[in-house]
Motif scaffolding. Structure first.
Motif, mmCIF file in Angstrom:
data_model
loop_
_atom_site.group_PDB
_atom_site.id
_atom_site.type_symbol
_atom_site.label_atom_id
_atom_site.label_comp_id
_atom_site.label_asym_id
_atom_site.label_seq_id
_atom_site.Cartn_x
_atom_site.Cartn_y
_atom_site.Cartn_z
ATOM 1 N N SER A 110 -7.408 -2.841 -6.772
ATOM 2 C CA SER A 110 -5.950 -2.715 -6.695
ATOM 3 C C SER A 110 -5.579 -1.274 -7.001
ATOM 4 O O SER A 110 -5.876 -0.770 -8.090
ATOM 5 N N ALA A 111 -4.947 -0.627 -6.013
ATOM 6 C CA ALA A 111 -4.570 0.780 -6.186
ATOM 7 C C ALA A 111 -3.579 1.158 -5.102
ATOM 8 O O ALA A 111 -3.354 0.397 -4.144
ATOM 9 N N ARG A 112 -3.038 2.329 -5.210
ATOM 10 C CA ARG A 112 -2.078 2.839 -4.230
ATOM 11 C C ARG A 112 -2.824 3.570 -3.138
ATOM 12 O O ARG A 112 -3.774 4.315 -3.383
ATOM 13 N N ALA A 113 -2.393 3.330 -1.874
ATOM 14 C CA ALA A 113 -3.014 4.001 -0.736
ATOM 15 C C ALA A 113 -2.544 5.441 -0.675
ATOM 16 O O ALA A 113 -1.348 5.714 -0.552
ATOM 17 N N VAL A 114 -3.485 6.348 -0.780
ATOM 18 C CA VAL A 114 -3.153 7.771 -0.722
ATOM 19 C C VAL A 114 -3.159 8.259 0.725
ATOM 20 O O VAL A 114 -2.275 9.018 1.136
ATOM 21 N N ALA A 115 -4.131 7.834 1.516
ATOM 22 C CA ALA A 115 -4.242 8.266 2.911
ATOM 23 C C ALA A 115 -4.826 7.134 3.746
ATOM 24 O O ALA A 115 -5.692 6.395 3.278
ATOM 25 N N VAL A 116 -4.315 7.010 4.994
ATOM 26 C CA VAL A 116 -4.811 6.022 5.947
ATOM 27 C C VAL A 116 -5.301 6.801 7.172
ATOM 28 O O VAL A 116 -4.532 7.529 7.801
ATOM 29 N N MET A 117 -6.579 6.656 7.499
ATOM 30 C CA MET A 117 -7.213 7.550 8.467
ATOM 31 C C MET A 117 -7.229 7.032 9.907
ATOM 32 O O MET A 117 -7.489 7.805 10.822
ATOM 33 N N ALA A 118 -7.031 5.745 10.136
ATOM 34 C CA ALA A 118 -7.189 5.194 11.488
ATOM 35 C C ALA A 118 -5.961 4.395 11.885
ATOM 36 O O ALA A 118 -5.198 3.923 11.040
ATOM 37 N N ARG A 119 -5.806 4.270 13.217
ATOM 38 C CA ARG A 119 -4.698 3.501 13.785
ATOM 39 C C ARG A 119 -5.247 2.501 14.801
ATOM 40 O O ARG A 119 -6.370 2.666 15.279
#
Length: 401
Positions: A110-119
């Motif tokens: 459980s944590a906060r998403a800092v970066a999302v790399m794919a779509r």
């Protein structure tokens, strides 16, 4: 006899006026001659007609001519040259395509998403980073667990040292043996506590590693459910990855044909939206139980999709080959006729069609083809169209379509 009354002047013709002038001058009037001329011409015509008919020779008897023989035109598409072929009995199935391999990638912490790399639509390789979660709180937990384990380890070292001294004193008879049990109990408790703390340290270390979510396999991202800054709970699915190199057709076969369909059979698949192309597949599995309320059996067919043209959700129709008969001679059902002597076909010999007796075998392709077990040979030209007016012995003329 009284003279006829004179015509009024307005009713007199030029001949009448000329005769009146002649009478006034004391001359005889002129009579009309054309009726006599006309009568003479009619008489001459009658005489000539009679003379012509008298001089004509008698008509000859009509000469009988042989009736022209009828020649029927047959197009090249209405005949076929017999050649061996592979006959196949097929079962039709329908269903939709889907990836054979797919996976949902879930967060293990459980944590906060800092970066999302794919779509969605992106191709990813195994091990590619998909999401980077915040590791600050996870590292703090790791540090705390590491410190607690270190303190416990130090206590264990001290307890083990005390155990050694107590053992030595007991052996020398300088202290009671009851102290040994207490020292040993303290060491055992600290060892167990340290093992638990080291496990917590390892779990915290893995938690930090799991904050970097990676692709478990190569494929294409089909779904993404996380955005940067979003709080992600443990167990939440963040990505769906599909592998489209192999596609699976989940099809429904009639329950009546269920016993004929078996794993390993070849399937010709046509896909809606992809015209003029047939995909080769193979029956992978057959469900042993019919779907409730449908009278159909689920069949799972695999298709190679190396070029990536197939997509999940496409509608497809498959023809499963359940029985094959290689090197067989067969004709369209309309080519086989029947009379009092049995079954026959019309065989082309030169410019004539002749009766050729045949023996029928099994029907194939839903009755459209009939296997011929005897009577014809490779290379024979047979009339395959349904030409009811064509009979054995008729002459034909071959024409192009």
């Amino acid at each position: 006899m009284t003279a006829p009354a004179a015509k009024p002047e307005w009713a007199q013709s030029k001949h009448d006026k000329a005769n009146a002038a002649r009478i006034a001058a004391g001359e005889k009037p002129r009579r009309r001659r054309w009726p006599w001329i006309l009568l003479a011409l009619v008489v001459l015509a009658i005489v000539a007609f009679i003379a012509f008919n008298t001089l004509q020779p008698p008509p000859e008897a009509p000469v009988e001519t042989a009736a022209a023989e009828t020649v029927m035109q047959v197009t090249t598409s209405e005949v076929t040259s017999v050649a061996p072929q592979t006959l196949a009995q097929q079962v039709k199935v329908t269903g939709s395509l889907g990836p054979q391999r797919q996976t949902q990638v879930a967060s293990q912490v459980s944590a906060r998403a800092v970066a999302v790399m794919a779509r969605p639509g992106d191709a990813v390789r195994e091990g590619d980073v998909l999401v980077q979660l915040d590791t600050e709180s996870l590292r703090i937990q790791l540090d705390q667990q590491t410190s607690t384990a270190a303190a416990t380890r130090a206590q264990l070292v001290l307890a083990e040292s005390q155990l050694l001294r107590t053992t030595d004193l007991i052996e020398r008879g300088l202290t009671a043996s009851s102290g040994l049990e207490q020292a040993q109990s303290s060491v055992d408790a600290l060892r167990a506590n340290l093992a638990a703390l080291e496990g917590q340290v390892e779990a915290a270390r893995i938690g930090v590693q799991n904050a970097t979510i990676k692709a478990p396999m190569a494929g294409i991202v089909s779904e993404r459910s996380v955005e940067p800054g979003q709080m992600v709970a443990q167990g939440t699915a963040v990505f769906t990855i599909v592998d489209l190199t192999t596609i699976e057709l989940t099809a429904a076969a009639p329950v009546s044909a269920g016993a004929l369909v078996k794993p390993g059979q070849s399937v010709a698949v046509s896909v809606e939206g992809i015209a003029n192309r047939t995909f080769e597949g193979k029956v992978e599995r057959v469900n042993p139980v019919a779907a409730a309320g449908t009278r159909t059996i689920p069949v799972y067919i695999t298709l190679d999709n190396a070029d990536g043209v197939l997509r999940g959700g496409m509608f497809a129709v498959g023809q499963i080959t359940v029985v094959e008969q290689p090197d067989a001679l067969a004709l369209p059902s309309g080519a086989v006729r029947e009379d009092a002597e049995g079954f026959y076909v019309l065989k082309v010999e030169g410019d004539t069609v002749v009766r050729q007796g045949v023996e029928k075998g099994s029907e194939w392709s839903a009755g459209r083809l009939i296997e011929i077990t005897s009577g014809i040979s490779t290379g024979d030209v047979i009339v395959t169209a349904v030409l009811t007016q064509l009979e054995p012995g008729d002459r034909i003329e071959m024409v192009e379509n």
